[in-house]
Design a protein around this motif. Structure first.
Motif, PDB file in Angstrom:
ATOM      1  N   GLU A  27       0.826  -1.207   0.000  1.00  0.00           N
ATOM      2  CA  GLU A  27       0.000   0.000   0.000  1.00  0.00           C
ATOM      3  C   GLU A  27       0.862   1.259   0.000  1.00  0.00           C
ATOM      4  OE1 GLU A  27      -3.020   1.952  -0.810  1.00  0.00           O
ATOM      5  OE2 GLU A  27      -3.471  -0.138  -0.322  1.00  0.00           O
ATOM      6  N   ASN A  28       1.947   1.253   0.785  1.00  0.00           N
ATOM      7  CA  ASN A  28       2.871   2.394   0.812  1.00  0.00           C
ATOM      8  C   ASN A  28       3.514   2.622  -0.554  1.00  0.00           C
ATOM      9  OD1 ASN A  28       2.379   2.980   3.487  1.00  0.00           O
ATOM     10  ND2 ASN A  28       4.152   1.855   4.246  1.00  0.00           N
ATOM     11  N   CYS A  29       3.887   1.550  -1.222  1.00  0.00           N
ATOM     12  CA  CYS A  29       4.477   1.676  -2.563  1.00  0.00           C
ATOM     13  C   CYS A  29       3.478   2.281  -3.537  1.00  0.00           C
ATOM     14  CB  CYS A  29       4.954   0.319  -3.070  1.00  0.00           C
ATOM     15  SG  CYS A  29       6.360  -0.358  -2.168  1.00  0.00           S
ATOM     16  N   LEU A  30       2.235   1.810  -3.484  1.00  0.00           N
ATOM     17  CA  LEU A  30       1.209   2.320  -4.389  1.00  0.00           C
ATOM     18  C   LEU A  30       0.882   3.784  -4.118  1.00  0.00           C
ATOM     19  CD1 LEU A  30      -1.411  -0.566  -4.666  1.00  0.00           C
ATOM     20  CD2 LEU A  30      -0.022   0.393  -6.508  1.00  0.00           C
ATOM     21  N   SER A  31       0.668   4.130  -2.854  1.00  0.00           N
ATOM     22  CA  SER A  31       0.248   5.493  -2.545  1.00  0.00           C
ATOM     23  C   SER A  31       1.354   6.513  -2.798  1.00  0.00           C
ATOM     24  CB  SER A  31      -0.251   5.593  -1.103  1.00  0.00           C
ATOM     25  OG  SER A  31       0.784   5.277  -0.200  1.00  0.00           O
ATOM     26  N   SER A  32       2.606   6.121  -2.576  1.00  0.00           N
ATOM     27  CA  SER A  32       3.720   7.052  -2.802  1.00  0.00           C
ATOM     28  C   SER A  32       4.260   6.980  -4.223  1.00  0.00           C
ATOM     29  CB  SER A  32       4.851   6.762  -1.818  1.00  0.00           C
ATOM     30  OG  SER A  32       5.445   5.501  -2.103  1.00  0.00           O
ATOM     31  N   ARG A  33       3.885   5.906  -4.946  1.00  0.00           N
ATOM     32  CA  ARG A  33       4.434   5.619  -6.287  1.00  0.00           C
ATOM     33  C   ARG A  33       5.953   5.594  -6.246  1.00  0.00           C
ATOM     34  NH1 ARG A  33       1.669   4.270 -10.510  1.00  0.00           N
ATOM     35  NH2 ARG A  33       3.008   5.317 -11.988  1.00  0.00           N
ATOM     36  N   LYS A  34       6.485   5.060  -5.142  1.00  0.00           N
ATOM     37  CA  LYS A  34       7.931   4.921  -4.987  1.00  0.00           C
ATOM     38  C   LYS A  34       8.313   3.455  -5.004  1.00  0.00           C
ATOM     39  CE  LYS A  34       8.951   9.184  -2.596  1.00  0.00           C
ATOM     40  NZ  LYS A  34       9.478   9.813  -1.391  1.00  0.00           N
ATOM     41  N   SER A  35       9.424   3.178  -5.639  1.00  0.00           N
ATOM     42  CA  SER A  35       9.931   1.822  -5.713  1.00  0.00           C
ATOM     43  C   SER A  35      10.489   1.380  -4.372  1.00  0.00           C
ATOM     44  CB  SER A  35      11.033   1.734  -6.767  1.00  0.00           C
ATOM     45  OG  SER A  35      10.520   2.055  -8.035  1.00  0.00           O
ATOM     46  N   ALA A  36      10.473   0.075  -4.168  1.00  0.00           N
ATOM     47  CA  ALA A  36      11.009  -0.495  -2.932  1.00  0.00           C
ATOM     48  C   ALA A  36      11.232  -1.979  -3.135  1.00  0.00           C
ATOM     49  CB  ALA A  36      10.053  -0.255  -1.770  1.00  0.00           C
ATOM     50  N   ASN A 167      23.669  -3.395   1.921  1.00  0.00           N
ATOM     51  CA  ASN A 167      23.519  -2.903   3.293  1.00  0.00           C
ATOM     52  C   ASN A 167      24.248  -1.597   3.537  1.00  0.00           C
ATOM     53  OD1 ASN A 167      21.879  -5.051   4.062  1.00  0.00           O
ATOM     54  ND2 ASN A 167      23.636  -6.340   4.519  1.00  0.00           N
ATOM     55  N   THR A 168      25.181  -1.234   2.665  1.00  0.00           N
ATOM     56  CA  THR A 168      25.922   0.006   2.854  1.00  0.00           C
ATOM     57  C   THR A 168      25.182   1.220   2.291  1.00  0.00           C
ATOM     58  OG1 THR A 168      27.155  -0.272   0.784  1.00  0.00           O
ATOM     59  CG2 THR A 168      28.144  -1.201   2.792  1.00  0.00           C
ATOM     60  N   LYS A 169      24.184   0.983   1.461  1.00  0.00           N
ATOM     61  CA  LYS A 169      23.407   2.070   0.872  1.00  0.00           C
ATOM     62  C   LYS A 169      21.952   1.920   1.287  1.00  0.00           C
ATOM     63  CE  LYS A 169      26.321   2.501  -3.204  1.00  0.00           C
ATOM     64  NZ  LYS A 169      26.380   2.496  -4.654  1.00  0.00           N
ATOM     65  N   CYS A 170      21.468   2.853   2.070  1.00  0.00           N
ATOM     66  CA  CYS A 170      20.105   2.768   2.607  1.00  0.00           C
ATOM     67  C   CYS A 170      19.049   2.628   1.518  1.00  0.00           C
ATOM     68  CB  CYS A 170      19.806   3.981   3.477  1.00  0.00           C
ATOM     69  SG  CYS A 170      20.740   3.977   5.003  1.00  0.00           S
ATOM     70  N   GLU A 171      19.233   3.315   0.402  1.00  0.00           N
ATOM     71  CA  GLU A 171      18.215   3.275  -0.655  1.00  0.00           C
ATOM     72  C   GLU A 171      18.151   1.919  -1.353  1.00  0.00           C
ATOM     73  OE1 GLU A 171      21.935   4.776  -2.730  1.00  0.00           O
ATOM     74  OE2 GLU A 171      20.968   5.157  -0.828  1.00  0.00           O
ATOM     75  N   LEU A 172      19.187   1.083  -1.183  1.00  0.00           N
ATOM     76  CA  LEU A 172      19.199  -0.233  -1.810  1.00  0.00           C
ATOM     77  C   LEU A 172      18.792  -1.345  -0.855  1.00  0.00           C
ATOM     78  CD1 LEU A 172      22.537  -0.112  -3.845  1.00  0.00           C
ATOM     79  CD2 LEU A 172      20.227   0.284  -4.676  1.00  0.00           C
ATOM     80  N   LYS A 173      18.870  -1.081   0.421  1.00  0.00           N
ATOM     81  CA  LYS A 173      18.635  -2.119   1.415  1.00  0.00           C
ATOM     82  C   LYS A 173      17.159  -2.529   1.417  1.00  0.00           C
ATOM     83  CE  LYS A 173      19.580  -3.312   6.156  1.00  0.00           C
ATOM     84  NZ  LYS A 173      20.195  -2.916   7.402  1.00  0.00           N
ATOM     85  N   PRO A 174      16.895  -3.819   1.152  1.00  0.00           N
ATOM     86  CA  PRO A 174      15.502  -4.259   1.154  1.00  0.00           C
ATOM     87  C   PRO A 174      14.953  -4.349   2.578  1.00  0.00           C
ATOM     88  CG  PRO A 174      16.954  -6.115   0.716  1.00  0.00           C
ATOM     89  CD  PRO A 174      17.813  -4.886   0.783  1.00  0.00           C
ATOM     90  N   LYS A 175      13.641  -4.183   2.690  1.00  0.00           N
ATOM     91  CA  LYS A 175      12.989  -4.463   3.969  1.00  0.00           C
ATOM     92  C   LYS A 175      13.056  -5.967   4.162  1.00  0.00           C
ATOM     93  CE  LYS A 175       9.779  -0.591   3.884  1.00  0.00           C
ATOM     94  NZ  LYS A 175      10.596   0.229   4.712  1.00  0.00           N
ATOM     95  N   LEU A 176      13.040  -6.396   5.398  1.00  0.00           N
ATOM     96  CA  LEU A 176      13.132  -7.819   5.703  1.00  0.00           C
ATOM     97  C   LEU A 176      11.876  -8.280   6.428  1.00  0.00           C
ATOM     98  CD1 LEU A 176      16.814  -7.912   7.019  1.00  0.00           C
ATOM     99  CD2 LEU A 176      16.012  -8.383   4.700  1.00  0.00           C
ATOM    100  N   LEU A 177      11.386  -9.456   6.062  1.00  0.00           N
ATOM    101  CA  LEU A 177      10.246 -10.066   6.730  1.00  0.00           C
ATOM    102  C   LEU A 177      10.547 -11.550   6.861  1.00  0.00           C
ATOM    103  CD1 LEU A 177       7.386  -9.844   7.916  1.00  0.00           C
ATOM    104  CD2 LEU A 177       6.501 -10.164   5.597  1.00  0.00           C
ATOM    105  N   HIS A 178      10.540 -12.033   8.101  1.00  0.00           N
ATOM    106  CA  HIS A 178      10.862 -13.441   8.340  1.00  0.00           C
ATOM    107  C   HIS A 178       9.626 -14.213   8.776  1.00  0.00           C
ATOM    108  CE1 HIS A 178      13.161 -16.983   9.272  1.00  0.00           C
ATOM    109  NE2 HIS A 178      12.659 -16.998  10.487  1.00  0.00           N
ATOM    110  N   PHE A 179       9.416 -15.359   8.171  1.00  0.00           N
ATOM    111  CA  PHE A 179       8.360 -16.287   8.538  1.00  0.00           C
ATOM    112  C   PHE A 179       9.008 -17.435   9.300  1.00  0.00           C
ATOM    113  CE2 PHE A 179       6.190 -13.918   5.483  1.00  0.00           C
ATOM    114  CZ  PHE A 179       4.895 -14.366   5.246  1.00  0.00           C
ATOM    115  N   ASP A 180       8.382 -17.863  10.380  1.00  0.00           N
ATOM    116  CA  ASP A 180       8.886 -19.055  11.067  1.00  0.00           C
ATOM    117  C   ASP A 180       7.711 -19.961  11.388  1.00  0.00           C
ATOM    118  OD1 ASP A 180       7.671 -17.974  13.347  1.00  0.00           O
ATOM    119  OD2 ASP A 180       9.546 -17.119  14.068  1.00  0.00           O
ATOM    120  N   PHE A 181       7.957 -21.008  12.155  1.00  0.00           N
ATOM    121  CA  PHE A 181       6.891 -21.960  12.468  1.00  0.00           C
ATOM    122  C   PHE A 181       6.057 -21.530  13.667  1.00  0.00           C
ATOM    123  CE2 PHE A 181       9.611 -24.957  10.052  1.00  0.00           C
ATOM    124  CZ  PHE A 181       8.686 -25.253   9.072  1.00  0.00           C
TER     125      PHE A 181
END
Length: 192
Positions: A27-36, A167-181
């Motif tokens: 939703e944030n990507c759509l509303s801001s029309r910013k890549s991520a 990881n050295t460039k904030c604009e390139l660093k992906p968000k992280l989401l971890h799934f576990d059991f």
């Protein structure tokens, strides 16, 4: 676990938190029309792909120009660009031509829809040529780019281990989401 491992399922009990985080990201990507970009990790069978597919089909249908590539079906690492070109209906050529076509497509002015690129089993692209992974994860940071990248893999530390430069460039660093059991069943109604 069997239910979460099914790509056909529409019920994902215990994954409300992950679905909410993914929905907010999109939703944030759509509303801001910013890549991520976002990197989703976790053991097999924890519902990573199912959650993304559920959101794309139920909450965000037709909001993105969504393409999906399962990287286990890639014969050579550089072949990923050809697969992406095919799904975007771009003319395929050499690897260099394909990269140029994709770059021009995602940075064109005023596209009707942002591209959502889902790369499942993205760790299959790891190898001697880390440049492929870097190239793909750098697309969202390009000037005028309109792309949302979702990378899914089992390895928790893929971005730390193989993509240290991100990881050295904030604009390139992906968000992280971890799934576990560990599932959150607090808000889940179970039938008796």
């Amino acid at each position: 676990r069997k239910l979460l491992n099914s790509n056909e399922t529409t019920k994902l009990p215990g994954r409300e938190d992950e679905l909410a985080k993914l929905s907010e990201f999109l939703e944030n990507c759509l509303s801001s029309r910013k890549s991520a970009s976002i990197y989703i990790s976790g053991p097999p069978g924890t519902g990573k792909t199912s959650c993304v597919n559920k959101l794309l089909h139920e909450s965000f249908p037709d909001k993105f120009n969504a393409i999906s590539v399962n990287c286990t079906g890639i014969s050579t690492i550089g072949h990923i660009y050809k697969k992406i070109c095919e799904q975007l209906k771009l003319k395929c050529g050499t690897e260099k031509d394909n990269i140029t076509s994709i770059t021009e497509y995602i940075t064109r002015k005023n596209p009707k829809k942002m591209v959502l690129l889902l790369l499942d089993e993205i760790d299959q692209l790891a190898g001697n040529r880390q440049s492929v992974l870097y190239s793909i994860f750098e697309w969202p940071a390009m000037s005028n780019a309109k792309i949302v990248l979702i990378g899914i893999a089992n390895a928790l530390d893929l971005t730390d281990r193989l993509l240290t430069r991100l990881n050295t460039k904030c604009e390139l660093k992906p968000k992280l989401l971890h799934f576990d059991f560990t599932f959150n069943f607090q808000n889940t109604k179970l039938k008796e």
